[in-house]
Scaffold this motif. Structure first.
Motif, PDB file in Angstrom:
ATOM      1  N   SER A 251      -5.388  -5.473   0.209  1.00 18.28           N
ATOM      2  CA  SER A 251      -5.764  -4.081  -0.019  1.00 18.28           C
ATOM      3  C   SER A 251      -5.497  -3.605  -1.446  1.00 18.28           C
ATOM      4  N   SER A 322      -4.556  -7.613   9.614  1.00 20.32           N
ATOM      5  CA  SER A 322      -5.834  -6.918   9.646  1.00 20.32           C
ATOM      6  C   SER A 322      -5.652  -5.416   9.829  1.00 20.32           C
ATOM      7  N   ASP A 326      -6.274  -2.401   7.035  1.00 22.45           N
ATOM      8  CA  ASP A 326      -7.177  -1.272   7.280  1.00 22.45           C
ATOM      9  C   ASP A 326      -6.494   0.061   6.978  1.00 22.45           C
TER      10      ASP A 326
END
Length: 453
Positions: A251, A322, A326
């Motif tokens: 990220s 995951s 997010d």
């Protein structure tokens, strides 16, 4: 007519009804869609629902009650001492040509009657459902017109369907809880609650006869709880740091092309069947751990909690990485820019801004991973063994609650013995533990969400 062909036929009639509804509404409005109360599509949905819903409801109710009605009609013509066993023999004879009590004339006659009633029931169901669908089409077509308020009716039907689905979900949960409570209550009538929760010996044996040696079982579940916690702790010690660091890299540091490759690769781990992980743990990781331990003078069992925990941790890495990726990606860019504008470095921004803002989602991901680890069975069966050892040594063989549930329910079991009823008590404990974890996660999420939103 087979059930799937009947359902397909009803759906085809519904599609036909949809196009009939559209064309009928436009035709009765002088060939124009303008001036209709609702869009033409809603008239199509109106006719499709009138075609499908009554027919499918009839098929559902028919399939639910037909077996009990047919069995009652078959048993009404015979005189047997054990009706349920006789019907089991009838079904086995019809399907496989065998029966546990031997093939008799009464059994053959009952089987012939059973087959004929099933065929007659299938024919009547097909005729009734298709006829009801056609009647629904005809009735709804007479009501279609420019003034019909089709959109509110369709939306109301969909709202009722959604309410029914949510009600089914709630009732299913209530049914699961009640079944666990009732069966666990039967178990605790035979085994004291204190022995189950605080006993340190687990040997769920039941006596087949009064003089059987070693027939007295012990149902102390502490070794199972300890084994479950040990393997879960090892798994989270692997999954949490790897998953969180992977999420931070994807990220905050990786560019879009790298992220578009790495994230699907990590998520593939979640799609691998657990039995494959079990083979990997039993054939690769467990021997490697044992060899490595022996090389440094440690006594490592061939089946160990460490091997199972490590492989389980690898399996649940995607649950952490995951979801955490997010929620960290969803943190507003303005918060990052504000931190950089105050002179913070990238690492300081991650530690002091990104992670605190994404903490509710990260906690949710970790709790989901813990729940997944607690409920895992195949990896533990193949890599950690079935021994109910009360130990904190990761190099020894242990077992978990889910493994014992699966083991005790293998084969034909009598559901009135403590050995089988113990599975419901173990399931109730798992339910309570999962509920507590969810409550903790919800409290943390609410606390920090109010702080950063």
């Amino acid at each position: 007519m087979p059930t799937y062909i009947l359902i397909a036929t009803i759906l085809v009639l519904s599609v036909i009804g949809y196009y009939m509804g559209r064309s009928t509404a436009v035709a009765r409005n002088g060939g124009k869609s303008k001036g209709l109360h609702s869009l033409p599509g809603y008239y199509g949905y109106y006719m499709a629902l009138w075609c499908a819903l009554p027919a499918l409801a009839l098929a559902f109710l028919w399939l639910v009650f037909q077996n009990s009605i047919i069995e009652g009609m078959v048993l009404g013509g015979v005189d047997v001492q054990n009706p349920s066993l006789f019907m089991t023999d009838v079904k086995n004879y019809v399907e496989n040509g065998i029966a546990s009590g031997g093939v008799t004339d009464t059994l053959v006659a009952a089987a012939d009657r059973y087959v004929s009633l099933k065929q007659y029931s299938a024919i009547m169901l097909s005729i009734g459902a298709i006829a009801l669908a056609v009647v629904g089409l005809a009735y709804s077509q007479t009501r279609v017109g420019p003034t019909l308020r089709s959109r509110p009716k369709v939306e109301k039907a969909l709202m009722i369907a959604l309410m029914a689905a949510s009600t089914i979900a709630i009732l299913t949960t209530v049914g699961i809880i009640l079944s666990l409570l009732f069966e666990s209550a039967l178990f605790f009538e035979k085994v004291p609650l204190t022995e189950f929760l605080f006993g340190i010996q687990w040997s769920p044996q039941t006596a087949m006869r009064a003089d059987q040696v070693g027939s007295s079982g012990t149902f102390g579940a502490v070794p199972l709880f300890a084994g479950t916690l040990l393997i879960t702790a090892i798994a989270m010690a692997v999954a949490a740091p790897i998953g969180l660091m992977s999420a931070i890299y994807m990220s905050e540091y990786a560019d879009r092309r790298v992220r578009s490759v790495l994230k699907p690769l990590l998520e593939v781990l979640a799609g691998i069947p657990t039995v494959v992980y079990g083979f990997f743990a039993a054939l690769t990781v467990a021997p490697f751990v044992r060899t490595l331990g022996q090389s440094v003078g440690l006594d490592v069992a061939s089946e160990s909690a460490l091997a199972a925990g490590v492989v389980m941790g690898i399996m649940i890495v995607p649950f952490v990485s995951s979801l955490s990726d997010d929620v960290m990606t969803a943190v507003p860019q303005a918060m990052r820019d504000g931190s950089y504008g105050l002179g913070a470095t990238k690492s300081e921004t991650i530690k002091r801004v990104i992670l605190p803002a994404a903490l509710p989602g990260i906690v949710g991901a970790v709790m989901l991973a813990i729940s997944r680890a607690i409920g895992e069975t195949m990896i533990v069966v193949m890599a950690a063994g079935l021994s109910a050892n009360l130990t904190a040594n990761p190099f020894e063989a242990v077992t978990t609650v889910t493994v014992q549930i699966a083991t005790l329910l293998v084969g034909d079991q009598e559901f009135d013995s403590p050995k089988t009823l113990a599975t419901f008590a173990l399931g109730l404990v798992l339910f309570v533990v999962t509920l507590i974890l969810n409550i903790i996660a919800l409290r943390i999420v609410r606390k920090y969400r109010e702080q950063y939103e």
